[in-house]
Design an enzyme around this catalytic site. Structure first.
Site, PDB file in Angstrom:
ATOM      1  N   HIS A  58      27.506 114.918 -56.360  1.00 34.24           N
ATOM      2  CA  HIS A  58      26.565 114.237 -57.246  1.00 34.24           C
ATOM      3  C   HIS A  58      27.006 112.811 -57.577  1.00 34.24           C
ATOM      4  CE1 HIS A  58      29.244 115.586 -60.649  1.00 34.24           C
ATOM      5  NE2 HIS A  58      28.852 114.421 -61.139  1.00 34.24           N
ATOM      6  N   ASP A 116      28.994 120.991 -54.694  1.00 40.02           N
ATOM      7  CA  ASP A 116      29.214 119.695 -55.341  1.00 40.02           C
ATOM      8  C   ASP A 116      30.505 119.043 -54.862  1.00 40.02           C
ATOM      9  OD1 ASP A 116      28.457 117.566 -56.909  1.00 40.02           O
ATOM     10  OD2 ASP A 116      29.338 118.360 -58.747  1.00 40.02           O
ATOM     11  N   SER A 142      34.085 112.818 -63.226  1.00 39.11           N
ATOM     12  CA  SER A 142      33.562 113.631 -62.129  1.00 39.11           C
ATOM     13  C   SER A 142      34.194 113.249 -60.791  1.00 39.11           C
ATOM     14  CB  SER A 142      32.051 113.475 -62.022  1.00 39.11           C
ATOM     15  OG  SER A 142      31.409 114.093 -63.106  1.00 39.11           O
TER      16      SER A 142
END
Length: 305
Positions: free
Chosen positions: A104, A134, A209
């Site tokens: 993402h 992911d 992230s």
């Protein structure tokens, strides 16, 4: 045997000890601790574990800057290009420039820039991604890079873990916590339900992230992927086994694509320098930067550099 201990003047650089042995007084001295020794004692086991892990994995952690291209509605509801951006984290897992991050983080990216711990910056190409897990693999044009070691032992609830990343663009931030639970599921807006996640109380914020979650030995045990916006101490990471499986799938697809490319080159799409465009009278804004030339391929035989 009787022992009598007396302290000398407190301003003395040494501690004097008087001992009565077999009727004779003997005086011995114990040197005062050095500053380094005091510092070593001040670091407790927890602090030592965190600093050691951060120092081991830190050189392999990278900052990822993204330029995205989308569409928005302008005056009279006419769609116009909308260029956005974002910041994420990642880490080098292969010394030839391969980097792991979240899918993402690089989704819909038209340009990916990677900044290394030593300050060098590179354009990165997307080798492939696995949105269901992911995980994404990037490649930069550099080699002999420091790498993060991937762990092997299974995680345990209560185990110390450390996250390194770039929350809100604050580069190479270190936070620590424990594994709160294993096998968690999470409904992430816009994606499928994520399963078998590691829940930690390590502080995680936007920009973390894609960064590594490591154990006290600096070995990667997961990839930071999500947080609960309205909660504190609720962060989630992808388990290492799922990461390794995703790497294998991405690599396999990449090899299949490579075998289908007749020129035998690998690279990434980059924006051309304005000066270069003018000097060569180019009308296109983007080109391909070569990252690899496959051995025995037509490109190698043509001595393409």
């Amino acid at each position: 045997m009787h022992v009598i201990q007396s302290l000398s003047n407190s301003l003395s650089p040494v501690l004097a000890r008087t001992v009565l042995l077999n009727g004779f007084h003997q005086e011995s001295t114990i040197p005062e601790m050095s500053t380094n020794e005091k510092d070593a004692q001040a670091l407790d086991a927890y602090s030592h574990a965190v600093t050691t892990a951060a120092e081991l994995v830190g050189p392999a952690v990278v900052r990822i800057d993204i330029e995205r291209e989308g569409m928005r509605f302008g005056p009279l509801n006419v769609p116009v290009p909308d260029f956005g951006g974002g910041v994420g984290s990642g880490f080098i897992f292969s010394s030839d420039g391969q980097i792991l991050t979240n899918a993402h983080v690089v989704e819909r990216a038209r340009r990916i820039r990677v900044t290394l711990a030593d300050g060098r910056t590179f354009d990165a190409g997307l080798v492939g991604s696995d949105p269901e897990v992911d995980v994404a693999v990037l490649r930069i044009g550099a080699d002999r890079l420091p790498v993060a070691e991937l762990g092997r032992a299974p995680l345990r609830v209560g185990q110390l873990v450390i996250a390194v990343g770039n929350p809100y663009g604050l580069n190479w931030t270190v936070t620590a916590g424990v594994v709160s639970a294993l096998g968690r599921s999470l409904n992430v807006p816009g994606t499928r339900k994520m399963v078998n996640l590691v829940q930690t109380d390590t502080s995680i914020n936007p920009g973390n992230s894609g960064g590594p979650l490591v154990d006290s030995f600096g070995r990667v045990v997961g990839i930071t992927t999500a947080m609960m916006p309205m909660a504190q101490g609720l962060g989630f990471s992808i388990q290492l086994d799922a990461v390794k499986s995703a790497i294998a799938r991405i690599t396999r697809k990449h090899e299949e694509k490579r075998s289908a490319v007749s020129l035998g080159v690998g690279g990434m799409r980059v924006r051309l320098d304005a000066t270069l465009q003018r000097s060569l009278n180019l009308i296109q804004q983007f080109g391909m930067e070569l990252l690899e030339i496959h051995r025995g391929a037509p490109a190698e035989r043509a001595e393409l550099k």
